[in-house]
Design an enzyme around this catalytic site. Structure first.
Site, PDB file in Angstrom:
ATOM      1  N   ARG A  50       0.859  -1.182   0.000  1.00 48.71           N
ATOM      2  CA  ARG A  50       0.000   0.000   0.000  1.00 48.71           C
ATOM      3  C   ARG A  50       0.895   1.232   0.000  1.00 48.71           C
ATOM      4  O   ARG A  50       1.232   1.772   1.055  1.00 48.71           O
ATOM      5  CB  ARG A  50      -0.891   0.022   1.244  1.00 48.71           C
ATOM      6  CG  ARG A  50      -1.861  -1.147   1.331  1.00 48.71           C
ATOM      7  CD  ARG A  50      -2.832  -0.950   2.488  1.00 48.71           C
ATOM      8  NE  ARG A  50      -3.494  -2.213   2.828  1.00 48.71           N
ATOM      9  CZ  ARG A  50      -3.035  -3.082   3.732  1.00 48.71           C
ATOM     10  NH1 ARG A  50      -1.934  -2.819   4.412  1.00 48.71           N
ATOM     11  NH2 ARG A  50      -3.687  -4.192   3.955  1.00 48.71           N
ATOM     12  N   ASP A  52       2.167   4.994  -0.180  1.00 46.28           N
ATOM     13  CA  ASP A  52       1.581   6.246   0.317  1.00 46.28           C
ATOM     14  C   ASP A  52       1.378   7.257  -0.795  1.00 46.28           C
ATOM     15  O   ASP A  52       1.937   7.134  -1.881  1.00 46.28           O
ATOM     16  CB  ASP A  52       2.520   6.881   1.360  1.00 46.28           C
ATOM     17  CG  ASP A  52       2.427   6.183   2.690  1.00 46.28           C
ATOM     18  OD1 ASP A  52       1.322   5.745   3.060  1.00 46.28           O
ATOM     19  OD2 ASP A  52       3.473   6.075   3.369  1.00 46.28           O
ATOM     20  N   ARG A 197      11.089   5.178   4.276  1.00 37.90           N
ATOM     21  CA  ARG A 197      11.335   6.622   4.328  1.00 37.90           C
ATOM     22  C   ARG A 197      12.022   7.029   5.626  1.00 37.90           C
ATOM     23  O   ARG A 197      12.789   7.996   5.647  1.00 37.90           O
ATOM     24  CB  ARG A 197      10.022   7.386   4.142  1.00 37.90           C
ATOM     25  CG  ARG A 197       9.526   7.316   2.691  1.00 37.90           C
ATOM     26  CD  ARG A 197       8.064   7.663   2.563  1.00 37.90           C
ATOM     27  NE  ARG A 197       7.773   8.997   3.051  1.00 37.90           N
ATOM     28  CZ  ARG A 197       6.527   9.471   3.199  1.00 37.90           C
ATOM     29  NH1 ARG A 197       5.480   8.718   2.883  1.00 37.90           N
ATOM     30  NH2 ARG A 197       6.339  10.681   3.650  1.00 37.90           N
TER      31      ARG A 197
END
Lengths: 254, 254
Positions: A50, A52, A197
């Site tokens: 999924r 972002d 990230r």
């Protein structure tokens, strides 16, 4: 009933991430609409990850069951003629019934792209994080070595994660410099929420000298998200590849 | 009165080319407005090349006279804070009074980017020409060799050119393949109208087997634009570099 696997590339800039949501454009929503248009029926699709809002993919994998006898080899041109050019289907194949894009995944590779230049190249502004100060890639690679292995990545997990255990196995982190481009490629069995990230953001702090490589080892041990570096912005991140076992293909269908 | 040289990068997608025109956004217009804003006066700027609508630049050069005592080293951050992120100033320097971005240019390099892949990568859709069939780079390089030298390029010049003579000196053409990316870099003393895109369009016809390398030599001799290949689309073209003599800088100003 055929089980289908697709591989997608997309630019995430104009989407609210992968997962379908009401009233906003999402990659999953666009693909589901495109499939409905060409198959004349709604199908439920599963993405391997999924991603972002603003995050891109060079190898997102999708699976779904197809009841129609729609020829698999026609899925690519049919879908690409309906989808916006910022989403492309690059592979379509019939796979064994047990295949599931997320559950069958053996590993994922995320690649984080940094534009390490005095000015941000206009063509990279949606595809990289602009870091205009010098980065020491050697120190970044040293710091990354402490993250390899099966470890508790709580310090690199943002809140909002649906996972129970914060333990993940990072197999490889490779830092590469080519001109003004620095890429951080991370291979792991799976990723926590914003883990890629958070690792990129922390390694950049090491590269500019704010953290030492040993600090990164300590961040892992404290299991406290507040200790490690900031979350790198989404536009630098690419879901690069999702790996599966070799025997997923349904040979009988060929 | 100082003579200033700027080097720019830009993405041409959202502009009607370099040259200023009423009521539409142009690179020259944006830069002139940005200069007026920071200098509080209008200046007349000269670009080394008038790039077409949709064409990009990695090394466009601009010159202008500056009557104010604005510090040259502050031009880069000041302009970049005012310009849209698809235009960046990457160098600013004080040059000798005789310097003129266009007239002083010794050579220009244009680079044409081809995405030679089954699907067009989403991140290259504004920065390349999508050619989905196989291209033979060896044949393209052979064909390019016939274009080297001081020659009449009438067959590669579109109408609407302001130049009197169709003779130009092409010094080098380099074709490079890296994965699904093919680049055609052309170095010449100067270029006729759409010459770089006409050379790229013709070489792609050679690469796919529609023309032979020898055909390209014959196109030159006929001096007839209708014989050579189509004009390649603008989004694949980058003004890559403009070359000058080494002694252009005004050392007294330092």
């Amino acid at each position: 009933m055929a089980n289908i696997k697709l591989v997608l590339e997309y630019e995430g800039t104009n989407y609210y991430g992968w997962q379908i949501q009401p009233n906003v454009p999402t990659i999953e929503g666009e693909l589901q609409n495109a499939l409905a248009r060409i198959l004349k029926q709604r199908v439920i699709i599963t993405g391997a990850a999924r991603t972002d809002r603003g995050v891109h993919a060079k190898g997102q994998v999708v699976s779904f069951k197809l009841s129609l006898s729609f020829p698999v080899f026609q899925l690519i041109p049919a879908l690409n003629s309906v989808l916006s050019p910022d989403i492309r289907v690059k592979r379509a194949s019939q796979v064994k019934n047990a295949f599931h894009a997320r559950h069958s995944a053996r590993y994922k590779i995320y690649r984080y792209v940094i534009c390490n230049n005095f000015v941000l190249h206009p063509w990279l502004r949606n595809f990289s994080w602009w870091v205009p100060f010098p980065l020491n890639c050697k120190l970044m690679q040293d710091a990354a070595s402490y993250l390899i292995g099966r470890r508790d990545f709580s310090s690199f997990e943002n809140k909002g994660s649906p996972f129970m255990s914060p333990v993940r196995c990072v197999q490889k982190i490779k830092i590469k410099k080519q001109g003004s481009l620095i890429t951080v490629s991370i291979k792991a069995d799976a990723f926590l929420y914003k883990m890629a990230r958070n690792i990129a953001g922390t390694l950049v702090e090491v590269g500019r000298g704010r953290f030492s490589p040993l600090d990164v080892r300590n961040f892992l041990l404290t299991k406290d998200r507040r200790k490690a570096g900031p979350t790198a912005p989404p536009q630098g991140l690419f879901l690069w590849r999702v790996g599966y076992d070799r025997d997923i293909f349904d040979k009988n269908s060929w």
